[in-house]
Design an enzyme around this catalytic site. Structure first.
Site, PDB file in Angstrom:
ATOM      1  N   ARG A 246      29.191 -36.327  13.183  1.00 56.66           N
ATOM      2  CA  ARG A 246      29.967 -35.146  13.603  1.00 56.66           C
ATOM      3  C   ARG A 246      31.419 -35.497  13.868  1.00 56.66           C
ATOM      4  O   ARG A 246      32.317 -34.698  13.581  1.00 56.66           O
ATOM      5  CB  ARG A 246      29.305 -34.515  14.840  1.00 56.66           C
ATOM      6  CG  ARG A 246      28.007 -33.855  14.457  1.00 56.66           C
ATOM      7  CD  ARG A 246      27.296 -33.125  15.569  1.00 56.66           C
ATOM      8  NE  ARG A 246      26.091 -32.507  14.992  1.00 56.66           N
ATOM      9  CZ  ARG A 246      25.092 -31.978  15.674  1.00 56.66           C
ATOM     10  NH1 ARG A 246      25.140 -31.976  17.001  1.00 56.66           N
ATOM     11  NH2 ARG A 246      24.049 -31.445  15.065  1.00 56.66           N
TER      12      ARG A 246
ATOM     13  N   THR B  20      17.725 -32.914   5.061  1.00 54.36           N
ATOM     14  CA  THR B  20      17.480 -31.479   4.872  1.00 54.36           C
ATOM     15  C   THR B  20      16.448 -31.204   3.775  1.00 54.36           C
ATOM     16  O   THR B  20      16.405 -31.908   2.758  1.00 54.36           O
ATOM     17  CB  THR B  20      18.813 -30.784   4.514  1.00 54.36           C
ATOM     18  OG1 THR B  20      19.779 -31.115   5.514  1.00 54.36           O
ATOM     19  CG2 THR B  20      18.661 -29.275   4.460  1.00 54.36           C
TER      20      THR B  20
ATOM     21  N   ASP C 178      29.320 -42.987   7.433  1.00 58.20           N
ATOM     22  CA  ASP C 178      29.186 -42.381   8.770  1.00 58.20           C
ATOM     23  C   ASP C 178      27.810 -41.806   9.037  1.00 58.20           C
ATOM     24  O   ASP C 178      27.558 -41.305  10.140  1.00 58.20           O
ATOM     25  CB  ASP C 178      30.226 -41.272   8.955  1.00 58.20           C
ATOM     26  CG  ASP C 178      31.607 -41.863   9.102  1.00 58.20           C
ATOM     27  OD1 ASP C 178      31.753 -42.833   9.857  1.00 58.20           O
ATOM     28  OD2 ASP C 178      32.529 -41.381   8.426  1.00 58.20           O
TER      29      ASP C 178
ATOM     30  N   THR D  31      25.293 -26.726  12.171  1.00 62.29           N
ATOM     31  CA  THR D  31      26.102 -25.505  12.090  1.00 62.29           C
ATOM     32  C   THR D  31      26.777 -25.250  13.441  1.00 62.29           C
ATOM     33  O   THR D  31      26.334 -25.759  14.480  1.00 62.29           O
ATOM     34  CB  THR D  31      25.211 -24.282  11.750  1.00 62.29           C
ATOM     35  OG1 THR D  31      24.291 -24.077  12.830  1.00 62.29           O
ATOM     36  CG2 THR D  31      24.448 -24.486  10.453  1.00 62.29           C
TER      37      THR D  31
ATOM     38  N   SER E 172      18.556 -26.850  10.032  1.00 67.09           N
ATOM     39  CA  SER E 172      18.873 -26.994  11.455  1.00 67.09           C
ATOM     40  C   SER E 172      17.670 -27.546  12.213  1.00 67.09           C
ATOM     41  O   SER E 172      17.820 -28.317  13.160  1.00 67.09           O
ATOM     42  CB  SER E 172      19.233 -25.629  12.056  1.00 67.09           C
ATOM     43  OG  SER E 172      20.299 -25.049  11.336  1.00 67.09           O
TER      44      SER E 172
HETATM   45  C1  FAD Z   1      27.481 -28.803   0.474  1.00 70.39           C
HETATM   46  C2  FAD Z   1      26.429 -29.273   1.426  1.00 70.39           C
HETATM   47  C3  FAD Z   1      26.216 -30.626   1.558  1.00 70.39           C
HETATM   48  C4  FAD Z   1      25.206 -31.074   2.401  1.00 70.39           C
HETATM   49  N1  FAD Z   1      24.931 -32.408   2.433  1.00 70.39           N
HETATM   50  C5  FAD Z   1      23.794 -32.819   3.068  1.00 70.39           C
HETATM   51  C6  FAD Z   1      23.359 -34.176   2.915  1.00 70.39           C
HETATM   52  O1  FAD Z   1      24.013 -34.989   2.254  1.00 70.39           O
HETATM   53  N2  FAD Z   1      22.206 -34.528   3.527  1.00 70.39           N
HETATM   54  C7  FAD Z   1      21.449 -33.658   4.269  1.00 70.39           C
HETATM   55  O2  FAD Z   1      20.401 -34.047   4.789  1.00 70.39           O
HETATM   56  N3  FAD Z   1      21.855 -32.367   4.417  1.00 70.39           N
HETATM   57  C8  FAD Z   1      22.986 -31.931   3.831  1.00 70.39           C
HETATM   58  N4  FAD Z   1      23.383 -30.623   3.939  1.00 70.39           N
HETATM   59  C9  FAD Z   1      22.564 -29.703   4.729  1.00 70.39           C
HETATM   60  C10 FAD Z   1      23.248 -29.135   5.961  1.00 70.39           C
HETATM   61  O3  FAD Z   1      23.368 -30.091   6.974  1.00 70.39           O
HETATM   62  C11 FAD Z   1      22.408 -27.908   6.369  1.00 70.39           C
HETATM   63  O4  FAD Z   1      22.690 -26.909   5.391  1.00 70.39           O
HETATM   64  C12 FAD Z   1      22.736 -27.408   7.744  1.00 70.39           C
HETATM   65  O5  FAD Z   1      22.275 -28.317   8.708  1.00 70.39           O
HETATM   66  C13 FAD Z   1      22.096 -26.017   8.020  1.00 70.39           C
HETATM   67  O6  FAD Z   1      20.749 -25.989   7.669  1.00 70.39           O
HETATM   68  P1  FAD Z   1      20.205 -24.802   6.731  1.00 70.39           P
HETATM   69  O7  FAD Z   1      21.065 -24.746   5.530  1.00 70.39           O
HETATM   70  O8  FAD Z   1      18.753 -25.004   6.528  1.00 70.39           O
HETATM   71  O9  FAD Z   1      20.458 -23.484   7.560  1.00 70.39           O
HETATM   72  P2  FAD Z   1      19.433 -22.772   8.563  1.00 70.39           P
HETATM   73  O10 FAD Z   1      18.929 -23.790   9.526  1.00 70.39           O
HETATM   74  O11 FAD Z   1      18.429 -22.009   7.764  1.00 70.39           O
HETATM   75  O12 FAD Z   1      20.390 -21.767   9.307  1.00 70.39           O
HETATM   76  C14 FAD Z   1      20.696 -20.449   8.822  1.00 70.39           C
HETATM   77  C15 FAD Z   1      21.544 -19.767   9.888  1.00 70.39           C
HETATM   78  O13 FAD Z   1      20.778 -19.639  11.081  1.00 70.39           O
HETATM   79  C16 FAD Z   1      21.491 -20.220  12.147  1.00 70.39           C
HETATM   80  N5  FAD Z   1      20.531 -20.824  13.091  1.00 70.39           N
HETATM   81  C17 FAD Z   1      19.531 -21.686  12.831  1.00 70.39           C
HETATM   82  N6  FAD Z   1      18.908 -22.025  13.962  1.00 70.39           N
HETATM   83  C18 FAD Z   1      19.538 -21.365  14.969  1.00 70.39           C
HETATM   84  C19 FAD Z   1      19.371 -21.304  16.379  1.00 70.39           C
HETATM   85  N7  FAD Z   1      18.432 -22.013  17.010  1.00 70.39           N
HETATM   86  N8  FAD Z   1      20.201 -20.506  17.092  1.00 70.39           N
HETATM   87  C20 FAD Z   1      21.163 -19.786  16.480  1.00 70.39           C
HETATM   88  N9  FAD Z   1      21.384 -19.814  15.150  1.00 70.39           N
HETATM   89  C21 FAD Z   1      20.578 -20.592  14.400  1.00 70.39           C
HETATM   90  C22 FAD Z   1      22.379 -21.272  11.523  1.00 70.39           C
HETATM   91  O14 FAD Z   1      23.474 -21.582  12.369  1.00 70.39           O
HETATM   92  C23 FAD Z   1      22.793 -20.556  10.250  1.00 70.39           C
HETATM   93  O15 FAD Z   1      23.858 -19.693  10.539  1.00 70.39           O
HETATM   94  C24 FAD Z   1      24.438 -30.153   3.150  1.00 70.39           C
HETATM   95  C25 FAD Z   1      24.700 -28.788   3.045  1.00 70.39           C
HETATM   96  C26 FAD Z   1      25.664 -28.344   2.182  1.00 70.39           C
HETATM   97  C27 FAD Z   1      25.885 -26.863   2.043  1.00 70.39           C
END
Ligand code: FAD
Length: 389
Positions: free
Chosen positions: A253, A129, A95, A375, A135
């Protein structure tokens, strides 16, 4: 799902999936969970049963099952076996990575890659990521620079990459316009590549990350050091990587949403059975008014989520599921899964907190669904941006 959603052909497919899950997944799942790694035998058996690359067309040796109801059946049957780590691993492959290849790769690239997507010899990861870019993908620093023979040299680091250790390659989002990595890139700063691990010593999985749940599915850092990417591994056009990454988001999604309802339905089924057997104060727990009201509410919430997901699946099948609609359904389904599984755990009392009970595993698993693939906060940003002026 509710009666009438599936047709006979889907139920026939379900028989194949159920047989596969019973024989190949259920007996080994605990071992994979403990090893933090799904055995390649699972992928090979899934391939043998025609369960990888469902949407690959007949021209490339596939079955062309692009009707998303087939994918949902995998989610439902894996949820029945409490094998949610396998569901996640398959979602990443089918997907996230596959849609990019199906939508943006050339016919030659598809001919070269798709058979390997289906036969279990190329297990794929999506590598978007980074430690400083989740994000906000415009903060991606991983960089690909053109070399003398038209190929690319890749350097950088990714994190949270599912199938990162066990897999054979990744769909990598990298900066290709030479812009300063410390600054956010523009819409055209990035490109997508399919990068193979084999033969590339600079492609190194880092440490496996110790997750709270879904342990069978390995999640790791990835390091790229002077990795040579042949020119033919660029997907689509240079500079359109971010656009392509956004284009595959609706399917990714939708997959989270279908997982969410599948897990919720299974956990609710198990909870109804548990409270029927458990006794307190001389009654079954199910007889308490609070339990009955709680179950009634959970059932209604589940049915509402199922209807919403079903409508999204129909739109997807018609080629009409856009980013806003997919964000809405993921938000709703994942948030309801989180709160419903929490309520089901509470109905299990102390046993709900014990990891050998599937409800405890499900509780840890669904916690990811409001984070991975966008998220809930980012989804709300997308949805809010579409509200009428
Ligand atoms: C178990 C696991 C598996 C995953 N698998 C993959 C994978 O296979 N490939 C891949 O590429 N990624 C993967 N991910 C990554 C996942 O998609 C990201 O963790 C997610 O998109 C959030 O990014 P971040 O962790 O950098 O959080 P951040 O972007 O740092 O966010 C931290 C907090 O701030 C909030 N935030 C950020 N920006 C805003 C905004 N503009 N307005 C309001 N709130 C905001 C977020 O909602 C969150 O609550 C995985 C993550 C996990 C935990």
């Amino acid at each position: 799902m509710f009666a009438g959603f599936y047709e006979e052909i889907h139920e026939e497919f379900r028989e194949v999936v159920r047989e596969f899950v019973t024989r190949e997944v259920a007996p080994r799942y605990k071992e994979w969970d403990q090893n933090h790694m799904i055995d390649r035998s699972m992928w090979l058996a899934a391939a043998e049963n025609g369960l990888l690359g469902l949407a690959v067309g007949e021209e490339n040796g596939g079955m062309g099952l692009s009707d998303y109801r087939f994918r949902m059946i995998l989610d439902e049957e894996l949820a029945r076996a409490d094998a949610l780590g396998v569901a996640l691993a398959l979602h990443l492959h089918d997907d996230w990575v596959l849609p990019a290849v199906l939508q943006f790769a050339t016919a030659e690239q598809q001919q070269a890659w798709l058979p390997r997507f289906m036969d279990g010899s190329f297990v794929s990861s999506v590598a978007f990521t980074e430690p400083g870019a989740g994000s906000d993908l415009r903060a991606v620093r991983t960089k690909a620079v053109k070399d003398d023979d038209g190929g690319w040299i890749l350097n950088g680091q990714k994190t949270f990459i599912g199938n990162g250790v066990s897999g054979d390659g990744a769909l990598v989002l990298a900066r290709t316009d030479g812009s300063e990595p410390r600054e956010r890139g523009s819409e055209t700063s990035f490109s997508l590549f399919l990068v193979e691990k084999q033969g590339n010593p600079g492609y190194q999985p880092g440490r496996q990350l110790e997750k709270m749940g879904l342990k069978a599915s390995d999640t790791a850092e990835l390091f790229f050091s002077e990795v040579k990417i042949p020119a033919e591994n660029l997907i689509g056009e240079e500079g359109r990587g971010l656009e392509y990454a956004k284009a595959i988001l609706p399917q990714g999604r939708l997959g989270v949403a279908t997982s969410a309802v599948a897990v919720t339905a299974e956990v609710l089924r198990q909870t109804i059975s548990y409270v029927g057997e458990r006794e307190a104060f001389g009654h079954s727990v199910r007889e308490f008014q609070h339990t009955r009201f709680q179950l009634a509410e959970l059932q209604v919430r589940l049915e509402a989520a199922e209807r919403y997901v079903a409508a999204a699946v129909e739109r997807f099948n018609a080629g009409e599921l856009d980013l806003v609609a997919a964000s809405k359904v993921k938000l709703w389904a994942s948030e309801q899964a989180k709160s419903s599984v929490d309520a089901c755990l509470q109905l299990h009392g102390g046993y709900g907190y014990i990891l050998e009970y599937p409800v405890a595993q499900a509780y840890l698993a669904v916690r990811l669904l409001t984070i991975f693939g966008g998220t809930s906060e980012i989804l709300k940003e997308t949805i809010a941006g579409d509200l009428p002026g």
